[in-house]
Write a protein that holds these residues in place. Structure first.
Motif, mmCIF file in Angstrom:
data_model
loop_
_atom_site.group_PDB
_atom_site.id
_atom_site.type_symbol
_atom_site.label_atom_id
_atom_site.label_comp_id
_atom_site.label_asym_id
_atom_site.label_seq_id
_atom_site.Cartn_x
_atom_site.Cartn_y
_atom_site.Cartn_z
ATOM 1 N N GLU A 1 1.164 7.991 -8.293
ATOM 2 C CA GLU A 1 1.172 9.808 -7.901
ATOM 3 C C GLU A 1 2.178 10.330 -9.535
ATOM 4 O O GLU A 1 1.768 11.280 -10.169
ATOM 5 N N TYR B 1 -5.039 0.883 -10.713
ATOM 6 C CA TYR B 1 -5.378 1.138 -9.714
ATOM 7 C C TYR B 1 -7.168 1.833 -8.964
ATOM 8 O O TYR B 1 -7.446 0.675 -8.050
ATOM 9 N N ASP C 1 0.479 4.122 -2.474
ATOM 10 C CA ASP C 1 0.407 5.874 -3.035
ATOM 11 C C ASP C 1 0.998 6.173 -3.107
ATOM 12 O O ASP C 1 1.110 7.910 -3.630
ATOM 13 N N ARG C 2 3.094 6.050 -3.342
ATOM 14 C CA ARG C 2 3.951 6.359 -3.650
ATOM 15 C C ARG C 2 3.544 6.711 -4.936
ATOM 16 O O ARG C 2 4.572 7.510 -5.149
ATOM 17 N N PRO D 1 0.266 -1.410 0.133
ATOM 18 C CA PRO D 1 0.176 -0.101 0.236
ATOM 19 C C PRO D 1 1.086 1.574 0.168
ATOM 20 O O PRO D 1 0.538 2.463 -0.893
ATOM 21 N N ARG D 2 2.448 1.497 0.675
ATOM 22 C CA ARG D 2 2.968 2.375 0.547
ATOM 23 C C ARG D 2 3.866 2.759 -1.199
ATOM 24 O O ARG D 2 3.529 3.922 -0.968
ATOM 25 N N GLU E 1 -8.001 -2.499 -7.532
ATOM 26 C CA GLU E 1 -6.751 -2.329 -6.271
ATOM 27 C C GLU E 1 -5.460 -3.100 -5.615
ATOM 28 O O GLU E 1 -4.561 -3.832 -6.526
#
Length: 662
Positions: free
Chosen positions: A186, A195, A182-183, A178-179, A199
């Motif tokens: 972008e 996603y 998220d990063r 998940p980290r 997901e």
């Protein structure tokens, strides 16, 4: 086999050299880990480095990780030796930026990270010293995000921080996925679309591949934690180096292209050049094209392998080699075809200067020779010879560099020296337009040349530009070249003795006496113009035009960031005022306060000395060169001239006459 040229960078005392030792031990290159305090490390080989426990010169050591050969370059952390880092950056494929888990982001850390990002060098972050009391992972991550970059990906966490048992625990797929998503989403539209659709359809393998791709593009920076002392987290860092950093681009069959980033002298005084090859292959007995079209013949080669350098018959693209036989080689030289951007400066030049004085006048000659050799190894020392006063000045970044030069001269050359007071290196800029011309055959011009010049102000940072308003074919090209070269040399010392910058010089008039000879005799230079006529006349015309334009002296200014306890602000503000520091912004965060502003370079050293007493030792000052500003108040500072003084026509012509022998 993949090659990777890796730089280790950090603020001084973050543990950079200790990490290098631990890396070499972990991969099996060394059996015993050296100590910075004991002076037994692999990369700090200079006696002075061992005595002081700091890295002064960059050093190269090699190791293998499976099928990847890593040339690791350990660089200095002290800001006074940023020139060493400057040269190394141009040869790197990737970097590891070391940060202390206790002190967090420090002044030099910010300077280095800004430069790594600007050059788009793929960078991993290693948070060192997790075994030290006060170490915290979350606090350091917030510190990195706020002061360096938000584009970070923590690869794990610390267990038992601040103890000898502290260790790094990598996140598993469930925690890291998940980290990463998220990063990385972008900056990856495909990943973001997948996603949004589902997901669960984004596999962990795809995320790891995206992490490697974005790290290699230098848009994200994975963060590892560990301890160089205990070895915690180092195996994971090594795995990250192999997986996430890019292999060197190399074409061993292409045209020869390389960059010299270090020059040292061997036991017999011979020059040894450290070169990173980007293309082609250099072999023993090859002739290489160097600076200014000069050629040199390679007499011996060594390459780095398994912790040391070994003799070889060739060094191919992607590798770093040591080359013997290039007597005229200098740091920054290109071998063969130059690469785009190799002449760029990544950090600001030195802004301080001091005169070096031998303790014994009999050592004047030895001092000149020693400083010339040191300048070969560090061109930014920038020697300045004053023939009238028999003095030599050197450019500096700070007081520690001065101490190191003093110790090096004593230990390696047997020359004891002292220094005059360190002064800022100012510049001059023209205030208006100035013109001057001297005609061939018209008094008071004693030279067989016509030179007319106009000097105009140019935008800040533009340097000196030379232009022609006369036909290029109106006289031999060599005479135009003599004028241009002499203009640039003459502007090294303006009306106040400082280098003139930010101007355009236009040649408005030219003329010469064609080659003539007496009957039945050879060339008569008393009747024919030579390059010496143009070189002799041009400084007089330059100074006359500069006088008409007028110049303003500018002093170097640093931007500063000062973090201190809020209750000490009242005591610090008067100190800043005395040092002519101008705070621009002030922010309070709980019990601490942050000031940012500008301060003259000449006042930084005194500010650093007085700050600890006023802030209970808790004040953190971060400074970096920002710009040049007009010298405020009073008369502009002068710098003693080292040329033949074209500002005084009579003295200049006498000096020129003596120099050419009457």
């Amino acid at each position: 086999m993949h090659l990777l040229n890796l730089g280790i960078l950090a603020h001084v005392d973050a543990g950079k050299t200790s990490l290098t030792e631990r890396l070499l031990h972990t991969v099996g290159v060394i059996d015993e880990i050296g100590s910075v305090d004991d002076g037994s490390t692999q990369t700090d080989s200079l006696a002075l480095e061992r005595q002081r426990g700091i890295t002064i010169k960059s050093a190269v050591v090699s190791f293998a990780v499976d099928d990847v050969t890593v040339n690791l370059i350990d660089t200095p952390g002290h800001p006074d030796f940023i020139a060493e880092v400057e040269r190394v950056l141009s040869v790197l494929d990737g970097a590891v930026l070391v940060i202390s888990a206790v002190e967090g982001v420090q002044a030099q850390t910010r300077v280095l990270m800004r430069t790594l990002q600007r050059l788009r060098i793929p960078t991993l972050v290693f948070v060192n010293k997790i075994d030290r009391p006060g170490a915290q992972d979350e606090r350091v991550l917030r510190n990195i995000s706020a002061r360096l970059t938000e584009a970070i990906v923590p690869m794990g966490g610390i267990d038992e921080p601040g103890t000898r048992d502290a260790h790094f625990t990598p996140f598993d797929a469930r925690s890291l996925g998940p980290r990463l998503l998220d990063r990385l989403a972008e900056r990856d539209d495909g990943l973001l679309a997948a996603y949004v659709d589902d997901e669960r359809a984004v596999s962990y393998g795809r995320l790891r591949a995206a992490l490697a791709e974005q790290t290699r593009r230098a848009v994200v920076h994975p963060v590892f934690f560990g301890s160089a002392v205990t070895g915690a987290g180092v195996p994971e860092l090594i795995a990250g180096i192999k997986e996430l950093l890019p292999a060197a681009d190399s074409d061993p069959d292409g045209p020869v292209s390389g960059t010299v980033f270090k020059v040292e002298r061997g036991p017999a005084g011979e020059k040894i050049a450290y070169a990173r090859m980007f293309s082609g292959t250099v072999r023993t007995r090859d002739r290489l094209l160097m600076r200014g079209g000069e050629e040199g013949k390679v007499t011996a080669i060594s390459v780095f392998d398994s912790g040391s350098d070994v003799r070889a018959t060739e060094v191919a693209a992607g590798r770093i080699g040591k080359l013997w036989g290039l007597a005229d080689i200098r740091i920054g030289d290109c071998l063969g075809m130059p690469r785009k951007g190799t002449a760029e400066h990544h950090f600001s030049p030195p802004t301080l200067e001091t005169v070096v004085v031998p303790t014994s006048p009999a050592d004047n000659g030895a001092l000149h020779l020693a400083l010339t050799q040191l300048a070969e190894q560090d061109p930014l020392i920038d020697l300045r010879h004053d023939e009238v006063r028999k003095e030599i000045s050197v450019s500096l970044y700070g007081e520690v560099q001065k101490e190191v030069i003093q110790a090096t001269l004593a230990d390696e050359f047997g020359v004891a020296v002292t220094f005059r007071e360190t002064t800022p290196l100012c510049v001059e800029r023209p205030m208006g337009t100035g013109t001057a011309v001297e005609f061939n055959g018209k008094d008071p011009n004693p030279f067989l040349a016509t030179v007319g010049l106009r000097i105009d102000p140019a935008p800040t940072g533009s340097g000196v530009e030379f232009r022609l308003e006369v036909e290029l074919g109106s006289m031999p090209y060599a005479f135009f070249k003599a004028v241009e070269d002499t203009v640039r040399e003459a502007l090294g010392q303006g009306l106040n003795g400082w280098q003139v910058t930010g101007c355009t010089v236009t040649m408005t008039h030219c003329g010469y006496s064609p080659r003539q000879s007496h009957a039945h005799q050879g060339f008569d230079k008393s009747m024919s113009s030579t390059g010496a006529d143009f070189r002799g006349l041009t400084p007089l015309v330059v100074m006359a035009a500069l006088r008409e334009a007028g110049t303003q002296v500018y002093e170097p200014m640093h931007r500063f960031r000062l973090e201190l306890p809020a209750d000490t602000l009242g005591a610090v503000l008067p100190l800043l005022a005395r040092q002519r520091a101008v705070p621009r912004t002030t922010e309070t965060h709980g019990t601490s306060c942050v000031l940012e502003g500008r301060v003259p370079v000449a006042r930084v050293h005194e500010l650093e000395q007085q700050l600890p007493a006023l802030t209970r030792g808790e004040g953190e000052l971060e400074c970096a060169f920002d710009h040049y500003a007009p010298v405020a108040g009073g008369s502009a500072p002068d710098r003693p001239r080292t040329d033949l003084n074209p500002l005084d026509r009579k003295e200049y012509l006498l000096n020129v006459t003596r120099r050419v022998g009457g």
